[in-house]
Structures are given as C-alpha cells and as structure tokens.
Write an enzyme that holds these catalytic residues in place. Structure first.
Site, short mmCIF file in Angstrom:
data_model
loop_
_atom_site.label_atom_id
_atom_site.label_comp_id
_atom_site.label_asym_id
_atom_site.label_seq_id
_atom_site.Cartn_x
_atom_site.Cartn_y
_atom_site.Cartn_z
CG HIS A 190 -38.30 4.47 52.42
ND1 HIS A 190 -38.56 4.76 51.11
CD2 HIS A 190 -38.00 3.16 52.47
CE1 HIS A 190 -38.39 3.66 50.39
NE2 HIS A 190 -38.05 2.68 51.19
CD GLU A 435 -53.00 23.81 46.55
OE1 GLU A 435 -52.43 22.91 47.15
OE2 GLU A 435 -52.56 24.31 45.48
CG ASP A 459 -50.33 23.57 50.18
OD1 ASP A 459 -49.44 23.77 51.02
OD2 ASP A 459 -50.11 23.06 49.07
CB CYS A 506 -57.09 16.16 45.80
SG CYS A 506 -56.37 17.80 45.65
#
Ligand code: PEP
Ligand code: MG
Length: 587
Positions: A190, A435, A459, A506
């Site tokens: 976080h 991927e 990935d 991406c």
C-alpha cells in the site's frame, strides 16, 4: 545508513514522524464469570469511541482532502458494524473467557492466515482495512495508547512506519509528507502504491527501522537505490539538499508537460497510455497527460462484486470509464482471474497445484460462456456510445491460434445478438495480450487473426524465465533486462511492425527509463504504464532520437548477462538524460 527496496524514486529530506503500531500486546488472562459482562461493555464502549473517531475523521478528511479519500472511513465503519466480526469477538469473550484485546488479536491472526497466500493487491488492501480497524479498537481498550490521526505537525516530514495503513495514508494527506520509509512491504505494498501515485520517494523493507529512528530525527530517503540516512553529517546533508532541490525542480517541470505531445527528439510520435483498474485511475490518467488507456483491467469489477455483475451493470461501469478516459481511447481487457486472484462464484473453490499455469484468464472464461458473452456484449455496447473514440477489446493469456478463432466467433455472435435486440453494435478492434512464450513463438500465424497485440511483459517474463513474479526468492531471475527477454521482445515487435499491426507493451517495464529506451530502439511506438510514470517517460522521450535508441539496442543485443545490460543502460541514461537520473531505478 540503512538499505531497503527502492519503491518510489526521488530524494527527500524531512523530520521523522514515527508511527508505532499501537497494538496492545494481549494478555493471556482468562476472565472470571463475574468479569464477562464488564468486558463486553468495555468492548461496546471501544466500538462507540472508534465509531465516533471514524465519523470525525471522515468529516475532517472530506473537508480538507476530498470526498473520495474520506470514503475509506465509511468502509472502516462498515467493518466496525459487521455482524460476523462483532459476533466473533463477543463469542470469544463469552465462551473462551478472553479479554476484548486478546479476542481482537486472535481475529487479526485468523484474517492474516486467510489472506497470507494471496499476492493480490485488492485482497491485501482488505486485510489492511481490517487491521486498521482492529488497531483503532485496541487503542480504545488501553489507557496508554492514543489512536492515530489527531497530531498537529508542521514542516516537511518523513513518515516511518511498519506498513502504511489505509487510514494513515489518508490522514497524511493533511501533512507535508516528503517521503515514506517502511519496515515491511514491497514494491506492491500500500505504501509503495500511495508513494508512487503522489510522486513521493519511498524505501521499503528496512528491518528494525522503527527502533532505529526516533521522532524528530532528520531523515534522508533516497529512492534511487533504496537507502535511508538518519541524522547525516552537515556535508552529506547539504549534498542531499542539492539533490532534493533537483528532484523538486524536475517534478515542477514534469507537471507542466501534461499537454505537450509525446514524441522523440526527432519528432517521432509516440503513444503513452495508462494502465488502470477503475474510475479513479482513468481520471488520473487524464491528469497525467496520457493519450489513452492502454490496459483497463476489468477484474476489479468482479472482485468487488458478490456475484457476476449483469450486462447492464457492466455496461454502465465501462461507459463511465470510457467517458472519463483521455480522448475516449480505452483498451478493455476481459476478465483475467485465476493465478493469485480468485472468485468463488466462478468456480474457484478448489486448490490448484500450479494456479499461474492453470485455470486462468480466457481458459476460465471459455468454461463460463454465459458470463463471458455477457462481458463481451457489455463492452461492445459501451464502445458503441463513443463513435468518435476508440475502444478496443483485448483478451488475456492467449496461447493458441484455435483460441483466437473461438474468441472471434464469440465477438461475432455478440454483435448479432445486440443487433437482434435493436441496439447499436460498433465493430471493435480485437487484440491479444502476448504473455505466453508459445504465443511469442507463433506470433507470425497469430498476427493474421488479430487487429493488434499488447505485450504483457510482467507475465511474459515470469513464464519465459520460469520464475514467479511475486516470489522474492526468484525475483533476481524475473528481469526485464535479461538478454533472453530482450531477444523475444525484439522478435515480437519486429514481427508486428512488419505485419503493420499496432503493438504496445503494457507491463511495468514500459514505464522504466532503461527498458523504455530499449523498447523504443526495437521499434515500439506505443507504451502503457502506471499513470504516475507518464510525465517522466514523456520527458525522457523528448531527449532521445530513434536513431540513438536503435544504436543502443544494437550494442545491448551483443551483451550476454543481465548485469552487463544494467551497467551499460545506467551509463546510457546518465548521458541521454542526466536531468532524469534521479528518477531512474535499478532495473
Ligand atoms: C502483464 O502481464 O504484463 C500485464 C500487464 O497484465 P497483469 O499485470 O494484469 O497480469
Ligand atoms: Mg498479465
């Protein structure tokens, strides 16, 4: 000096504000029969006080920070009111004779075990919310502890904490926070996400830091290589002040490049797009000067829903995302669930031995044709509302040619159904995420069947190197700058360019300076990244020509090891953009 993981770049100096975890060390005392009623009443009083805190914080943050930021306190109040949560605590007080503090500690332990196997940011976030509420309740059960949130602090501060809790992050919106240091945490924690989105330098994973730094110490956070200095000597401090000034000047300058075109030094146009998970990110991507959304991950819609969202509901959500995205350009990816993200209502109620190589993405969607068709129709409907924009439909984890044929048939059927219902059905560009290494090998055949390709390097790298991207034990293998990875990327980009099919990267590497330069030199012109990285990559692009990037690629392709590539690229970034080295990261 302490070393940790650099999770958000830049250099910052400030006064330490140490947030100690105010969790009561629970006693093992068993209550007597006569004490139970009083303990239940203590718990109720703590609940009332925590509720009052949260309402006050919600009002304060709403007025001083913003409506969206204040929403977290409503979530915390709902946890406080949650019947299962309260019944568990009451049950342990009554049946097991536990003190309320000990019962809260046990509850947190249960939740932590339950969530410990996930790497999913969203689920981790929910655990953080529960922890946050438990800590607040505990503070009200003890006389010595003060709940976080009512401090008055002035001047630049460096927050030092175990891991930033959601309510802390929001309350900090009030202060002049220049940097964050955490004891726990990783690149996806976080604290790291908050720091990056606010452009604040941060270093995570420094063991024992809460013991070593005291309130009031002068702390330097160096997010370039992940180190922290406490009370440095005057010479060192003045050197860091110079770096900090450089960092601020750069940030001011970058904030102004929002409306500038994304192009290289020799005026080759680029598309710098944003990766988003929901509406707030879509809004942020406009603010950061993105040319569109290159990856909208739709799974968060499903993860936050008790069952499959119906077509109208999905249509409304997608429409709002497109309406708020730059130029109404959005590449919508169908559900990518499985791996570490599971939803029970789609049949994820069993354990798989290798979830990342198992029932994931379109493999799962194919087995739920009703829900899959519903999602495709909702996307087509949303796209049809924006004739002037470009909404593209993208499928994750494509592995074989047969899968693409099947996907195209499904899309054709969706158009037919919508037309049959008298609704508009705009034909969309249909693309695949690359991927899986098998798809990289078969790219020549696959290109005949798709309108565009988007390389999911996160990935692709983990499958290519056979190294789990979230496992720190093997993360040294998951490297975008590994020669094997660069060779595969170059082949795929070249194949797409030769076939005249738009190609994007991406994955995370698109927003990292070293990798960006290499991708540019390989012929890539479309990049999609976290919105926060767009201004610095736009700046970097304006300082390099395509010819220079091509030359760098020629040299790098001859190198044999990851460390040679890293060293070479560090020198290149220093030469091309000495003004940006402060934002460069090790990989
Ligand atoms: C990727 O794999 O690179 C990607 C962008 O998809 P995700 O990170 O959502 O798996
Ligand atoms: Mg992926």
């Amino acid at each position: 000096m302490r070393r940790g993981i650099a999770v958000s770049p830049g250099v910052a100096i400030g006064t330490a504000y140490v947030i100690h975890e105010i969790f009561v060390n629970p006693d093992t005392k068993r209550l007597k029969d006569t004490e139970i009623t009083a303990e239940l009443a203590n718990y109720e009083t703590a609940r009332d006080k925590a509720g009052a805190d949260l309402r006050a914080l919600e009002r304060k943050v709403d007025a001083q920070v913003g409506h969206e930021e204040a929403a977290i306190f409503a979530v915390h109040r709902s946890i406080l009111r949650d019947v299962a949560f309260t019944n568990k605590i009451r049950g342990w007080i009554v049946d097991d004779r536990m003190t309320a503090a000990a019962a809260l500690h046990r509850l947190l332990g249960e939740y932590t075990t339950l969530f410990s196997k996930t790497n999913d940011d969203y689920l981790k976030e929910r655990l953080n919310d529960v922890r946050d509420v438990v800590i607040r309740l505990s503070s009200h059960l003890s006389d010595q502890l003060k709940p976080f949130g009512d401090e008055e602090l002035e001047g630049p501060v460096i927050v030092v904490t175990n891991d930033l809790l959601p309510s802390q992050a929001v309350v900090l919106g009030d202060l002049d926070v220049r940097g964050i240091v955490t004891q726990a945490g990783s690149e996806t924690s976080h604290a790291a996400i908050i720091a990056r989105s606010r452009g604040i330098p941060a270093v995570s994973g420094i063991r024992g830091v809460l013991k070593r730094i005291k309130n009031g110490d002068t702390v330097v956070v160096d997010g370039r290589d992940g180190h922290v200095e406490v009370n440095p000597n005057p010479e060192s401090l003045s050197a860091f002040r110079k770096l900090e000034r450089e960092f601020f000047d750069l940030k001011d300058h970058l904030a102004e490049n929002r409306d500038q075109r994304a192009e290289t030094e020799d005026h080759t146009s680029l598309r710098l797009e944003a990766n988003i998970n929901g509406l707030p990110d879509a809004i942020a991507s406009s603010a950061m000067g993105a040319s569109g959304v290159g990856l909208y991950r739709t799974e968060y819609l499903y993860l936050t829903h008790p069952d499959v969202p119906d077509e109208d509901e999905q249509y409304e959500v997608y429409k709002e995302i497109v309406a708020n995205s730059p130029n109404h350009n959005v590449t919508i990816r169908t559900l990518d669930i499985g791996g570490d993200k599971t939803v029970a209502y789609l049949g994820h109620d069993h354990q798989e031995a290798n979830p990342f190589m198992g029932w994931r993405s379109i493999r799962l969607s194919f087995e739920h044709p009703d829900f899959f068709n519903t999602q495709i129709r909702a996307i087509v409907r949303a796209a049809s509302d924006f004739p002037e924009g470009t909404v593209r439909l993208m499928f994750p984890m494509v592995t074989t040619v047969e899968e693409i044929r099947r996907l195209r048939n499904m899309v054709r059927r969706a158009y037919k159904t919508l037309v049959g219902r008298g609704l508009p059905a705009k034909e969309l560009p249909i693309g695949m995420m690359l991927e899986v290494p098998a798809a990289a090998v078969s790219i020549g055949t696959m290109l005949d069947l798709v309108d565009f390709v988007s390389i999911g390097s996160n990935d692709l790298i983990q499958y290519l190197m056979a190294a789990d991207r979230d496992n720190p034990k093997v993360s040294h293998l998951c490297q975008p700058l590994a020669p094997a990875v660069l060779h595969v990327l170059k082949n795929v980009i070249t194949a797409c360019n030769q076939a005249n099919k738009p190609v994007t990267v991406c994955g995370e590497m698109a927003g990292k300076p070293k990798a960006f330069v290499l991708l540019l030199g390989m012929g890539l012109r479309r990049f999609s990244m976290s919105p926060a990285f767009i201004p610095s990559i736009k700046q970097l692009a304006s300082q390099i020509s395509v010819a220079e990037a091509e030359q760098i690629v020629d040299s790098v392709m001859k190198l044999k090891t990851i460390s040679q590539v890293k060293k070479f690229m560090t020198r290149q970034i220093e030469q091309i953009a000495p003004n940006l080295t402060i934002l460069d990261t090790p990989s």
